[in-house]
Write an enzyme that holds these catalytic residues in place. Structure first.
Site, mmCIF file in Angstrom:
data_model
loop_
_atom_site.group_PDB
_atom_site.id
_atom_site.type_symbol
_atom_site.label_atom_id
_atom_site.label_comp_id
_atom_site.label_asym_id
_atom_site.label_seq_id
_atom_site.Cartn_x
_atom_site.Cartn_y
_atom_site.Cartn_z
ATOM 1 N N LYS A 131 0.122 10.375 -10.296
ATOM 2 C CA LYS A 131 -0.764 9.321 -9.803
ATOM 3 C C LYS A 131 -1.299 9.766 -8.444
ATOM 4 O O LYS A 131 -0.619 9.660 -7.429
ATOM 5 C CB LYS A 131 -0.026 7.991 -9.685
ATOM 6 C CG LYS A 131 -0.941 6.826 -9.325
ATOM 7 C CD LYS A 131 -0.178 5.508 -9.328
ATOM 8 C CE LYS A 131 -1.128 4.353 -9.067
ATOM 9 N NZ LYS A 131 -1.812 4.465 -7.761
ATOM 10 N N CYS A 159 -0.050 -16.626 27.216
ATOM 11 C CA CYS A 159 -0.437 -17.742 28.094
ATOM 12 C C CYS A 159 0.758 -18.419 28.746
ATOM 13 O O CYS A 159 0.581 -19.326 29.561
ATOM 14 C CB CYS A 159 -1.245 -18.766 27.308
ATOM 15 S SG CYS A 159 -0.280 -19.676 26.069
ATOM 16 N N ASP A 217 0.355 12.178 -16.117
ATOM 17 C CA ASP A 217 -0.084 13.016 -15.006
ATOM 18 C C ASP A 217 0.287 12.347 -13.693
ATOM 19 O O ASP A 217 0.603 11.153 -13.660
ATOM 20 C CB ASP A 217 -1.583 13.321 -15.074
ATOM 21 C CG ASP A 217 -2.448 12.096 -15.254
ATOM 22 O OD1 ASP A 217 -2.106 11.040 -14.689
ATOM 23 O OD2 ASP A 217 -3.465 12.183 -15.956
ATOM 24 N N CYS A 227 3.029 -20.631 19.482
ATOM 25 C CA CYS A 227 2.411 -21.066 20.732
ATOM 26 C C CYS A 227 1.549 -22.275 20.392
ATOM 27 O O CYS A 227 0.672 -22.188 19.532
ATOM 28 C CB CYS A 227 1.559 -19.949 21.331
ATOM 29 S SG CYS A 227 0.582 -20.473 22.759
ATOM 30 N N SER A 284 -7.704 -1.808 -13.187
ATOM 31 C CA SER A 284 -6.519 -1.414 -12.441
ATOM 32 C C SER A 284 -5.417 -1.067 -13.437
ATOM 33 O O SER A 284 -5.594 -1.205 -14.647
ATOM 34 C CB SER A 284 -6.058 -2.558 -11.531
ATOM 35 O OG SER A 284 -7.071 -2.920 -10.627
ATOM 36 N N LEU A 285 -4.271 -0.638 -12.911
ATOM 37 C CA LEU A 285 -3.112 -0.361 -13.752
ATOM 38 C C LEU A 285 -1.981 -1.300 -13.377
ATOM 39 O O LEU A 285 -1.779 -1.612 -12.202
ATOM 40 C CB LEU A 285 -2.635 1.083 -13.567
ATOM 41 C CG LEU A 285 -3.473 2.195 -14.196
ATOM 42 C CD1 LEU A 285 -2.924 3.546 -13.765
ATOM 43 C CD2 LEU A 285 -3.491 2.083 -15.705
#
EC number: 6.5.1.2
Length: 808
Positions: free
Chosen positions: A143, A456, A141, A471, A110-111
């Site tokens: 993304k 309900c 460039d 709830c 990943s970056l």
């Protein structure tokens, strides 16, 4: 508009006419027909490249089609002439049974992200501290907002395509990718080509082609895609390649993985070197070579000589992003020098020599028409803004989470207001603020949070110190529905192949009202459902049996959905109690002696086992054989052994809160455990360190009052990588206090279309127990509607202040 630098491949020789009277019945193709097929392949590949990559066609569509049909006819008569690089593969005549996975030779990382100029400066400083002599010229460039992919070539011929997956392994999508028109099936240009070349890039669809695709689907009465990225991802992951072939996909290369060069160069000199740096000195040279090989590349890419030039490029591209043919959400800046890249290396998740500079969120103005209430599996009531549909960054947004009552009050949001909406990180819809000056002179009434559950009608309750209303009826249809979805999910028993939509269908048809009902389903019952074939029904039953007999105690504890009990706390409980009987008999004092359990968690566990309905469920699970009595095996859950080792967090008790932007909560906890930490489940005096993301909520308030140290997410990551120095002093770096983020988060664009047997989306009706306008829980596909093309707002210059990270 051309999508890559203009290159001029040498056209192949013209195709000669075939000899008349050839006997097609021969087993072996005659030499002159083999030569003709080769010439046709060269001609078609050449013209495909000029049309799809260079936008510079030399022949008409009719002329191309005539050549294509001629090659098809030859290959039909002599199948031995059909080669792996034949353009006829692009018609997509193959169907695969399922998408298998394969390991990447080199991990697809990943970056890291930068959201401000200061964070960009911080990246440069970290890089120079690690490598003081590193050059600071960058290849930049856009993304691309598409599907990350790796395509592999052996001796110049395309052989394999893998999705990014988890970075370590991806899904094999070779058959589908053969149909992508601008992907070279054989590398272009003069040799020598690498013996093995792994090219990495994005599969994208232009906005214009996306609009045309959705228009065609609308005319056919088919479900529309939410945005170009989802259309691209769903198209590539199709099992039937003919579907992919009909989609306007393009592959844009942005780099390489493994590169293995031939044993000898063209001049006969020995060459044992491997890797891109063996032939190329810079990333720019890599990109030029990829263009020569026939790949499309991102538009407007360039080399920036200094960090300041990178920022100028970023700001210029942000202003022009709506002019580009593709959706982009930032700029990727890579150190251009390949030897410097190699010297800097990688962290556990990202390269140290590259970063994504993200654009500010898109914003638009629309009307808040209604505030609906969703009910989650623990009974949390989450308000959701229903908006007049508005285009925000290329996606039509009509819903956005409001998190809780306190956020509505703090922002003073009222039904009928004109509001500013943004997609945080260009993904998550968020209501930023009302335009108070546009309210009618008579004013608008304040929103009143419901006093009872809209499903309900049980009175709702808000505990002191919490932001959420709940709830408390465990039999509430919405709670039951979401509880069963959680039970089968990856965080629960992780029942393979049984997804959210199938659970919704089973619940809506009354076949399942409790998790225990899942284990009594038979083939006949399942076959009554549309799109449920015999094989899929058998797979479901086998998956339930596997879960029933193979579940570990910690997984079952987590699957039960006990409030405040997540994966780590479930491991702790399973390590100390032999089975659920022992856990249910434990007193609060006993529970609080365990490492990560304070009074609040202990009280929640006691309340769960004291509830009559829960006790009945446990007896039913025991009756169907789902009753593990063994503690979690250390070897099966190594990450569950907290506090061991000598990492940067050795011995520290850590808790995470808020929405993390670069990691999932589970990933963050696993990395903390690997660094020696013990993960706690709540804030108490035992806690050493609180890591905060966006909207950290009441946990931050409690931690601050107790004097517990606080880290931002990036500071936590820096600490893991040895970049952050000591853990900061109390409260240093903590963001401003916010209310507890509810369990239902803002939704993202619709997921890629379903690939295997799965039912259509189920609409809420009376049979589901969900009130009109009320969801029984978050459906992430509902928050963002269908995509329309829109010009985006000019991106302002990146702010010079330290902003909190936006959600990605």
């Amino acid at each position: 508009m051309s999508i890559s630098d203009d290159i001029s491949p040498v056209p192949p020789a013209p195709v000669s006419e075939p000899n008349a009277g050839q006997d097609a019945g021969q087993d072996a193709a005659p030499a002159h027909m083999a030569a003709r097929a080769e010439a046709l392949r060269d001609q078609l590949n050449y013209h495909s490249h000029r049309y799809y990559v260079l936008d510079d066609a030399e022949i008409s569509d009719a002329e191309y089609d005539a050549l294509f049909r001629e090659l098809q006819d030859i290959e039909a008569e002599w199948p031995s002439l059909r080669t792996p690089d034949s353009p006829t593969h692009r018609v997509g005549d193959t169907v695969v049974a399922a998408l298998e996975t394969q390991a990447h030779t080199l991990r697809m990382y990943s970056l890291d992200n930068a959201f401000s100029a200061e964070e960009w400066d911080g990246f440069i400083q970290r890089m120079l501290r690690a490598e003081p002599d590193a050059p600071t010229a960058f290849w930049c460039d856009p993304k691309m907002d598409g599907l990350a992919l790796e395509v592999i070539y052996e001796n110049g011929v395309f052989t394999t395509a893998l999705t990014r997956g988890d970075g370590e392994k991806g899904e094999i999508v070779t058959t589908a990718m053969r149909t992508v028109r601008n992907l070279p099936l054989r590398l272009h240009g003069e040799g020598p080509h690498p013996a093995r070349l792994e090219v990495r890039g994005e599969v994208v669809i232009t906005r214009a082609e996306f609009d045309a695709l959705n228009a065609a689907r609308r005319g056919a009465g088919e479900k529309l895609f939410a945005n170009p990225r989802n259309a691209a991802a769903g198209s590539v992951r199709q099992l039937d390649a003919s579907v992919t072939a009909g989609r306007p996909l393009r592959f844009l290369a942005y780099g390489v993985g493994q590169v293995v060069w031939p044993a000898e160069t063209s001049d006969g000199a020995a060459s044992a070197a491997q890797g891109p740096e063996a032939r190329w000195a810079t990333h720019g040279q890599v990109m030029a070579a990829l263009a020569d090989y026939g790949f499309g590349t991102p538009p407007d890419a360039r080399r920036c000589e200094t960090p300041a030039q990178v920022m100028a490029y970023y700001e210029d591209l942000g202003r022009r992003r709506s002019e580009l043919p593709f959706d982009i959400d930032g700029v990727v800046a890579k150190l251009d020098d390949l030897s410097a890249q190699a010297a800097l290396g990688y962290t556990a998740r990202a390269p140290r020599w590259a970063i994504a500079l993200k654009f500010p969120a898109h914003q638009a103005t629309t009307r808040l028409e209604h505030i609906a209430i969703q009910v989650g599996r623990t009974g949390v009531l989450t308000p959701v803004a229903e908006l007049a549909p508005v285009a925000v960054g290329g996606v039509t947004v009509s819903r956005a989470t409001l998190h809780n009552e306190d956020e509505i009050r703090a922002k003073d949001l009222r039904v009928g207001d004109m509001v500013v909406v943004q997609r945080a990180g260009d993904v998550i819809p968020e209501v930023v603020r009302p335009l108070v000056d546009q309210r009618p002179a008579s004013g608008l009434p304040e929103f009143e949070f419901p006093a009872e559950c809209p499903v309900c009608h049980t009175p709702v309750r808000r505990e002191p110190g919490e932001a959420a209303w709940r709830c408390v009826n465990v039999g509430c249809p919405a709670v039951v529905r979401q509880s069963i979805i959680h039970f089968v999910s990856k965080a629960g028993l992780d029942i393979q192949g049984v997804g959210r939509r199938w659970v919704e269908l089973l619940v809506d048809r009354g076949k399942v009202t409790s998790p225990a009902d899942l284990f009594g389903l038979d083939k006949q019952t399942l076959l009554a459902f549309e799109r449920m074939g015999p094989k899929l029904a058998e797979n479901f039953i086998a998956a339930f049996d596997t879960a029933r007999t193979g579940a570990t105690l910690n997984r079952l504890i987590c699957a039960l959905g006990i409030r405040h009990v997540g994966e780590q706390t479930a491991r702790t409980l399973a390590a100390h109690f032999a089975d659920l009987d022992a856990l249910g008999a434990a007193q609060a004092e006993t529970l609080q002696q365990l490492p990560d359990i304070g009074p609040e968690v202990a009280a929640s566990i006691r309340a769960f086992f004291a509830n009559e309905g829960n006790r009945a469920l446990l007896e039913r699970l025991r009756g169907v054989g789902l009753w593990p009595v063994r503690p979690v095996r250390p070897e099966a859950d190594a990450a569950g052994a907290p506090g061991e080792g000598s990492g940067p967090l050795a011995g520290l008790r850590v808790l995470f809160t808020g929405s993390l932007t670069t990691l999932t909560r589970s990933d963050a906890e696993r990395r903390a455990v690997a660094a020696g930490a013990n993960i706690l489940g709540s804030v108490s005096k035992k806690l050493d360190l609180l890591v905060v993301g966006d909207k950290p909520g009441s946990k931050l308030d409690k931690a601050t009052k107790l004097g517990i140290r606080v880290l931002r997410e990036q500071e936590f990551l820096d600490l893991l990588e040895g970049r952050g120095g000591d853990v900061p002093e109390d409260g240093d770096g903590a963001p401003g206090n916010e209310d507890e983020a509810p369990e239902v988060s803002a939704d993202v664009p619709a997921a890629p279309e379903v690939l295997a047997d799965a039912p259509a989306a189920i609409s809420a009706d009376a049979s589901s127990g969900v009130a009109p306008g009320v969801s029984g829980g978050p459906d992430r596909a509902d928050m963002t509607d269908r995509t329309v093309r829109t010009d985006s707002v000019d991106a302002p210059a990146m702010p010079r202040k330290k902003d909190q990270h936006s959600l990605l």
